[in-house]
Design an enzyme around this catalytic site. Structure first.
Site, PDB file in Angstrom:
ATOM      1  N   ARG A 118       2.791  -7.914   0.861  1.00 46.09           N
ATOM      2  CA  ARG A 118       1.655  -8.225  -0.013  1.00 46.09           C
ATOM      3  C   ARG A 118       1.673  -7.375  -1.280  1.00 46.09           C
ATOM      4  O   ARG A 118       0.638  -7.176  -1.916  1.00 46.09           O
ATOM      5  CB  ARG A 118       0.346  -8.009   0.737  1.00 46.09           C
ATOM      6  CG  ARG A 118       0.215  -6.626   1.342  1.00 46.09           C
ATOM      7  CD  ARG A 118      -1.071  -6.480   2.093  1.00 46.09           C
ATOM      8  NE  ARG A 118      -1.078  -5.243   2.846  1.00 46.09           N
ATOM      9  CZ  ARG A 118      -2.116  -4.793   3.538  1.00 46.09           C
ATOM     10  NH1 ARG A 118      -3.223  -5.485   3.544  1.00 46.09           N
ATOM     11  NH2 ARG A 118      -2.044  -3.676   4.205  1.00 46.09           N
ATOM     12  N   GLY A 150      -0.820 -11.950   2.746  1.00 43.66           N
ATOM     13  CA  GLY A 150      -0.430 -11.304   1.501  1.00 43.66           C
ATOM     14  C   GLY A 150      -1.572 -10.690   0.716  1.00 43.66           C
ATOM     15  O   GLY A 150      -1.379 -10.241  -0.418  1.00 43.66           O
ATOM     16  N   ARG A 200      -0.826   0.182  -7.810  1.00 49.83           N
ATOM     17  CA  ARG A 200      -0.250   1.455  -7.399  1.00 49.83           C
ATOM     18  C   ARG A 200       0.792   1.909  -8.419  1.00 49.83           C
ATOM     19  O   ARG A 200       1.471   1.077  -9.039  1.00 49.83           O
ATOM     20  CB  ARG A 200       0.370   1.329  -6.009  1.00 49.83           C
ATOM     21  CG  ARG A 200      -0.610   0.802  -4.980  1.00 49.83           C
ATOM     22  CD  ARG A 200      -0.169   1.097  -3.574  1.00 49.83           C
ATOM     23  NE  ARG A 200       0.983   0.332  -3.149  1.00 49.83           N
ATOM     24  CZ  ARG A 200       1.398   0.300  -1.873  1.00 49.83           C
ATOM     25  NH1 ARG A 200       0.748   0.992  -0.941  1.00 49.83           N
ATOM     26  NH2 ARG A 200       2.445  -0.418  -1.534  1.00 49.83           N
ATOM     27  N   ASP A 276       8.965   2.867   7.478  1.00 47.79           N
ATOM     28  CA  ASP A 276       8.797   2.070   6.263  1.00 47.79           C
ATOM     29  C   ASP A 276       7.636   2.566   5.413  1.00 47.79           C
ATOM     30  O   ASP A 276       7.415   2.051   4.314  1.00 47.79           O
ATOM     31  CB  ASP A 276       8.599   0.592   6.614  1.00 47.79           C
ATOM     32  CG  ASP A 276       7.417   0.350   7.529  1.00 47.79           C
ATOM     33  OD1 ASP A 276       7.482   0.778   8.690  1.00 47.79           O
ATOM     34  OD2 ASP A 276       6.422  -0.269   7.090  1.00 47.79           O
TER      35      ASP A 276
END
Length: 524
Positions: A118, A150, A200, A276
């Site tokens: 997403r 997503g 971000r 991850d």
């Protein structure tokens, strides 16, 4: 609303404020050394999925200025459109945003292929010699979404936005957050919620899982290309080593050890330390079910979904170390090119194990140094670690508030107990605290600095304000009613976590009783 981009960067370092058109042009997708140039094996280009009627929830003026963006630009409707990802539908195919593929271990179990389910990368912005990637989290389904939609919801987006900025101002390496854009688009989680997108910001979003992906698929050429990209962009000093890839592992090991020490020193729990979710740059990344502890519990689990307690506070350093082993395994095919083929495998394993031991030799002294500073000990003496551990044990036994305990310790005097109440009253077992305080004063008697100088030094490392769960929850509840003033106010407080800020004294108090019922999970 749409904007065009070119592959030639427009540096966002002009003294003049950028317009939206200039901002769009400043996002570069064509640098030869950018991640996107690694090619289609690493990512998929696709547009973000538009949301209806986007609106600004919050913007970080500090992050904006770091990017060369005038925060006042956020007041323009086009800003919300742009950072909701809506303009991407008009970009040419070779300039489309992108989602990256990676794999990883989740809760200690190999999960196979994952990826940006997403998150959509926009490209890079350069300002004052620094380059940052921009990424929209919650911008719609990608080829890596698996069964997900997503999207991200408002509550988790506000939490990630606030924590990213709070961690930065605490001095902890982290990804940043530029803004949160909301939409009334309904999203189903445990209940129906509304959509939001977080922008971000990071020099890179490469994770341990990117390396695991290509290792697990026996794609050594791509693995090497990825490692070369990371070394050349972020660890160029590794090129001087006999084995640049082993040197890369060493650098990441040390940065990860430092990050774990930072987290432990402020009572921060990440909640989902999957491979991850581990940054190759040693940054805190992916703020989901995180938590700053209130009452100290060494075994605190902040993630309601973590039923086994794998990612409890006390286990975070061990998990960081374990994750580095996964990264080392993924890099093994690149190690040892300088060795003859005979005996190479054994030497490579020995080298990797030696490098990983650097985590232990780095983490313990780093945390001890931070704890010494938190106790206001300018000099190093034998037994300091035992003194710090004894305090943590008493805090654990009494569930004493983590942040307030260390902040209020600055008020103690070397010579008398008249100012002990602010910290002493946090302990149900007053006698246990008094016994520790006597040992603490005995240790302080060997310090040459005055009480005032020690208090000032302690207040520079022990925050008064952290993002407690109940503070985030209050901001979220108001935001659901389209009142974003509390998000803005809380961001302002967290931007100066070590300052007294008497007008915001209530933000530093003990949590209310209802806060004990708050739960955070992987659902977002």
């Amino acid at each position: 609303m749409s904007f065009s981009r070119t592959s030639n960067a427009v540096r966002a370092d002009s003294a003049d404020a950028l317009s939206m058109e200039e901002l769009a042009a400043a996002i570069d997708i064509g640098r030869p050394d950018a991640f996107v140039q690694l090619g289609t094996a690493f990512l998929t280009r696709l547009p973000a999925v538009p949301v209806p009627d986007p609106y600004l929830v919050a913007v970080s003026a500090d992050a904006a200025q770091r990017l060369g963006i005038d925060p006042a630009l956020a007041r323009e409707p086009a800003f919300a459109e742009f950072f909701a990802g809506n303009p991407t539908r008009d970009w040419p195919a070779d300039q489309l945003p992108y989602a990256t593929v990676y794999s990883g271990h989740q809760f200690g179990v190999w999960a196979g292929q994952l990826g940006d389910g997403r998150a959509i990368g926009l490209g890079e912005v350069e300002h004052n010699g620094e380059r940052f990637e921009l990424q929209l989290k919650g911008a719609g389904r990608t080829p890596y979404s698996r069964m997900g939609d997503g999207r991200a919801v408002l509550r988790s987006s506000i939490r990630e936005f606030l924590c990213s900025e709070a961690m930065h101002h605490l001095g902890i390496p982290t990804t940043r957050a530029l803004c949160v854009i909301g939409s009334d688009l309904p999203i189903r989680r445990e209940t129906i919620e509304t959509s939001a997108i977080v922008t971000r910001v990071s020099p890179s979003f490469v994770r341990f899982g990117h390396f695991e992906h290509f290792y697990s698929n026996d794609r050594v050429d791509e693995l090497k290309a990825l490692a070369d990209h990371v070394i050349d962009r972020f660890y160029p000093q590794c090129r001087e080593a006999d084995d640049p890839y082993l040197a890369l592992l060493s650098e990441v090991t040390l940065r990860t050890a430092d990050l774990m020490a930072d987290w432990q020193a402020v009572g921060f729990c990440h909640g989902v330390m999957n491979t991850d979710n581990m940054s190759i740059l040693g940054l805190a990344i992916d703020y989901g079910p995180f938590g700053f502890m209130d009452g100290f519990n060494a075994h605190h689990v902040c993630n309601h979904s973590d039923t086994q307690g794998r990612y409890s506070y006390s286990r975070q350093p061990q998990v960081g170390y374990w994750n580095l082993f996964c990264l080392a395994q993924a890099l093994v095919p690149l190690f040892g090119a300088q060795y003859p083929e005979e005996g190479r495998a054994e030497r490579v394993i020995e080298d990797a194990q030696r490098v990983l031991e650097g985590f232990k030799t780095r983490f313990a002294p780093a945390l001890e140094s931070k704890m010494r500073a938190k106790l206001g000990l300018a000099e190093t003496r034998e037994g300091d670690d035992k003194l710090a551990n004894a305090l943590l044990e008493a805090m654990h036994a009494n569930r004493a508030d983590f942040t307030l305990t260390f902040r209020n310790l600055a008020k103690l005097s070397k010579t008398d107990a008249s100012n002990d109440a602010p910290v002493r009253d946090l302990f149900l077992d007053r006698a246990a605290f008094d016994a520790w305080a006597n040992d603490y004063r005995a240790r302080l008697s060997h310090e040459t600095q005055s009480d005032e100088a020690r208090a000032a030094a302690m207040n520079r490392v022990n925050p008064k304000y952290v993002l407690r769960n109940h503070l985030a929850e209050q901001a979220i509840r108001q935001a659901r009613e389209k009142d974003f003033s509390e998000v803005e106010r809380l961001l302002r407080v967290l931007t100066h976590p070590f300052d007294e800020q008497p007008e915001f004294e209530s933000y530093a108090g003990l949590p209310p009783d209802w806060a004990s019922d708050l739960e955070v999970s992987c659902s977002s």
